[in-house]
Design a protein around this motif. Sequence first.
Motif, PDB file in Angstrom:
ATOM      1  N   VAL A 111       0.828  -1.204   0.000  1.00  0.00           N
ATOM      2  CA  VAL A 111       0.000   0.000   0.000  1.00  0.00           C
ATOM      3  C   VAL A 111       0.863   1.255   0.000  1.00  0.00           C
ATOM      4  N   GLU A 112       1.995   1.218   0.681  1.00  0.00           N
ATOM      5  CA  GLU A 112       2.850   2.399   0.797  1.00  0.00           C
ATOM      6  C   GLU A 112       3.436   2.825  -0.540  1.00  0.00           C
ATOM      7  N   GLU A 113       3.509   1.899  -1.495  1.00  0.00           N
ATOM      8  CA  GLU A 113       4.071   2.224  -2.801  1.00  0.00           C
ATOM      9  C   GLU A 113       3.002   2.532  -3.845  1.00  0.00           C
ATOM     10  N   MET A 114       1.739   2.398  -3.484  1.00  0.00           N
ATOM     11  CA  MET A 114       0.657   2.661  -4.429  1.00  0.00           C
ATOM     12  C   MET A 114       0.430   4.159  -4.560  1.00  0.00           C
ATOM     13  N   SER A 115       0.202   4.605  -5.783  1.00  0.00           N
ATOM     14  CA  SER A 115      -0.132   6.004  -6.013  1.00  0.00           C
ATOM     15  C   SER A 115      -1.638   6.188  -5.882  1.00  0.00           C
ATOM     16  N   VAL A 116      -2.066   7.432  -5.775  1.00  0.00           N
ATOM     17  CA  VAL A 116      -3.491   7.728  -5.655  1.00  0.00           C
ATOM     18  C   VAL A 116      -4.230   7.313  -6.930  1.00  0.00           C
ATOM     19  N   THR A 117      -3.636   7.602  -8.090  1.00  0.00           N
ATOM     20  CA  THR A 117      -4.286   7.252  -9.356  1.00  0.00           C
ATOM     21  C   THR A 117      -4.403   5.741  -9.524  1.00  0.00           C
ATOM     22  N   GLU A 118      -3.381   5.008  -9.100  1.00  0.00           N
ATOM     23  CA  GLU A 118      -3.439   3.542  -9.194  1.00  0.00           C
ATOM     24  C   GLU A 118      -4.543   2.995  -8.294  1.00  0.00           C
ATOM     25  N   THR A 119      -4.668   3.545  -7.113  1.00  0.00           N
ATOM     26  CA  THR A 119      -5.706   3.094  -6.180  1.00  0.00           C
ATOM     27  C   THR A 119      -7.101   3.333  -6.748  1.00  0.00           C
ATOM     28  N   ILE A 120      -7.305   4.524  -7.285  1.00  0.00           N
ATOM     29  CA  ILE A 120      -8.617   4.843  -7.881  1.00  0.00           C
ATOM     30  C   ILE A 120      -8.890   3.930  -9.063  1.00  0.00           C
ATOM     31  N   GLY A 121      -7.875   3.660  -9.880  1.00  0.00           N
ATOM     32  CA  GLY A 121      -8.039   2.773 -11.028  1.00  0.00           C
ATOM     33  C   GLY A 121      -8.453   1.368 -10.620  1.00  0.00           C
ATOM     34  N   ARG A 122      -7.836   0.833  -9.572  1.00  0.00           N
ATOM     35  CA  ARG A 122      -8.192  -0.514  -9.102  1.00  0.00           C
ATOM     36  C   ARG A 122      -9.616  -0.553  -8.557  1.00  0.00           C
ATOM     37  N   LEU A 123      -9.986   0.479  -7.821  1.00  0.00           N
ATOM     38  CA  LEU A 123     -11.343   0.524  -7.272  1.00  0.00           C
ATOM     39  C   LEU A 123     -12.381   0.618  -8.391  1.00  0.00           C
ATOM     40  N   ARG A 124     -12.089   1.405  -9.418  1.00  0.00           N
ATOM     41  CA  ARG A 124     -13.023   1.534 -10.540  1.00  0.00           C
ATOM     42  C   ARG A 124     -13.150   0.218 -11.296  1.00  0.00           C
ATOM     43  N   ALA A 125     -12.044  -0.477 -11.512  1.00  0.00           N
ATOM     44  CA  ALA A 125     -12.080  -1.754 -12.227  1.00  0.00           C
ATOM     45  C   ALA A 125     -12.908  -2.779 -11.449  1.00  0.00           C
ATOM     46  N   PHE A 126     -12.731  -2.809 -10.130  1.00  0.00           N
ATOM     47  CA  PHE A 126     -13.500  -3.745  -9.298  1.00  0.00           C
ATOM     48  C   PHE A 126     -14.981  -3.392  -9.335  1.00  0.00           C
ATOM     49  N   GLU A 127     -15.301  -2.096  -9.316  1.00  0.00           N
ATOM     50  CA  GLU A 127     -16.689  -1.651  -9.361  1.00  0.00           C
ATOM     51  C   GLU A 127     -17.363  -2.096 -10.654  1.00  0.00           C
ATOM     52  N   GLU A 128     -16.668  -1.950 -11.783  1.00  0.00           N
ATOM     53  CA  GLU A 128     -17.241  -2.358 -13.067  1.00  0.00           C
ATOM     54  C   GLU A 128     -17.468  -3.859 -13.125  1.00  0.00           C
ATOM     55  N   SER A 129     -16.512  -4.636 -12.627  1.00  0.00           N
ATOM     56  CA  SER A 129     -16.681  -6.097 -12.644  1.00  0.00           C
ATOM     57  C   SER A 129     -17.816  -6.519 -11.712  1.00  0.00           C
ATOM     58  N   SER A 130     -18.007  -5.785 -10.618  1.00  0.00           N
ATOM     59  CA  SER A 130     -19.096  -6.104  -9.696  1.00  0.00           C
ATOM     60  C   SER A 130     -20.455  -5.841 -10.324  1.00  0.00           C
ATOM     61  N   LYS A 131     -20.528  -4.803 -11.154  1.00  0.00           N
ATOM     62  CA  LYS A 131     -21.788  -4.511 -11.844  1.00  0.00           C
ATOM     63  C   LYS A 131     -22.190  -5.672 -12.747  1.00  0.00           C
ATOM     64  N   GLY A 132     -21.229  -6.262 -13.445  1.00  0.00           N
ATOM     65  CA  GLY A 132     -21.514  -7.401 -14.319  1.00  0.00           C
ATOM     66  C   GLY A 132     -22.047  -8.579 -13.533  1.00  0.00           C
ATOM     67  N   ARG A 133     -21.436  -8.852 -12.368  1.00  0.00           N
ATOM     68  CA  ARG A 133     -21.895  -9.969 -11.542  1.00  0.00           C
ATOM     69  C   ARG A 133     -23.285  -9.699 -10.974  1.00  0.00           C
ATOM     70  N   SER A 134     -23.560  -8.438 -10.642  1.00  0.00           N
ATOM     71  CA  SER A 134     -24.884  -8.094 -10.104  1.00  0.00           C
ATOM     72  C   SER A 134     -25.975  -8.308 -11.148  1.00  0.00           C
ATOM     73  N   ARG A 135     -25.687  -7.938 -12.396  1.00  0.00           N
ATOM     74  CA  ARG A 135     -26.678  -8.139 -13.461  1.00  0.00           C
ATOM     75  C   ARG A 135     -26.954  -9.623 -13.680  1.00  0.00           C
ATOM     76  N   GLU A 136     -25.911 -10.436 -13.579  1.00  0.00           N
ATOM     77  CA  GLU A 136     -26.100 -11.885 -13.756  1.00  0.00           C
ATOM     78  C   GLU A 136     -26.979 -12.453 -12.651  1.00  0.00           C
ATOM     79  N   LYS A 137     -26.762 -11.967 -11.406  1.00  0.00           N
ATOM     80  CA  LYS A 137     -27.569 -12.456 -10.291  1.00  0.00           C
ATOM     81  C   LYS A 137     -29.023 -12.036 -10.434  1.00  0.00           C
ATOM     82  N   GLU A 138     -29.257 -10.839 -10.965  1.00  0.00           N
ATOM     83  CA  GLU A 138     -30.631 -10.373 -11.154  1.00  0.00           C
ATOM     84  C   GLU A 138     -31.352 -11.171 -12.227  1.00  0.00           C
TER      85      GLU A 138
END
Length: 304
Positions: free
Chosen positions: A188-215
């Motif tokens: 975590v100490e070596e992660m940049s702010v932009t990298e952190t936001i990018g990872r969170l956004r990627a996880f959010e998008e993949s979660s949306k796909g899984r949510s649609r499948e469950k629905e």
Amino acid sequence: MGKIGDNSKGVAGGDDDKMVVQQVKEAGVTLRYPMLTENNYGVWAVKMKIFMRAQGVWAAVVSKGDVDEKMDQMALAAIVQAVPEAMVLAISEVETAKKVWKALEEMHAGEERVKKARVQTLKRRLDGMYMNESENISDFALKVTTMVNEIRSLGTKVEDITVVEKLLHSVTDKFGPLISTIEQWGNVEEMSVTETIGRLRAFEESSKGRSREKEMVPQLLVASAEKRLTRAEWEALVAEEKRSGNGSSSSNVGEKKYRGKFDKSKIDCRKCGEFGHFADECDAVKAAKAVAQLAIADQEPTLL
């Protein structure tokens, strides 16, 4: 010792609003006095102290006894060269360098206190900032970084690791698996702010796909349990129901499933597989027919 004004130069362009620099050559070293602004008093005071020491006139500011008049006037000239013209008018009645320095200090001490109070307020807001369930990560990250940038603009340093940890610990629970993975396997100490936001956004998008499948799963289960009918089969059942219902009693009214308008929500198209319309109403079929008609129309002049 070189006299103030012997080697003075203004900033290129001659604009009075720009920083004016007094250059004094001492043993081959050029001293450039910084211009005092609304937000740089702390740094300005440190630089002026160093430069005036090098020039040999700082004693006029800090001495508790009498000061040589020439030294005092040179120190006063150095200070005046490093303040805006509007401020020169405000201190014009002060006669010694020591009193001028004290006046500038008191003038900006209040501004520093206001700035520190503002920083503390912003820090409290940042500490109490958490992501809402209805909020996406891009909007939340923008709010956090905007607050951090405002704190930094007031002269307070905020490390990137502080921002990264704030983002990771303030998002909703759905990001839990990602946070655990990052904390266990990533640095975590070596992660940049932009990298952190990018990872969170990627996880959010993949979660949306899984949510649609469950629905879709309950919808598919309900659809598979319902009897699937074509338009002809549905119309036949409605007609049969109307014929048999003329002499029926009110006891079997609840059993009449098909009378009235079609409930198309349970009808699946035999062409595209989507629910809500018959095959002859399918947009895909209509589009194909339209393309075919255009093709025929294009060929007719050639056939003629």
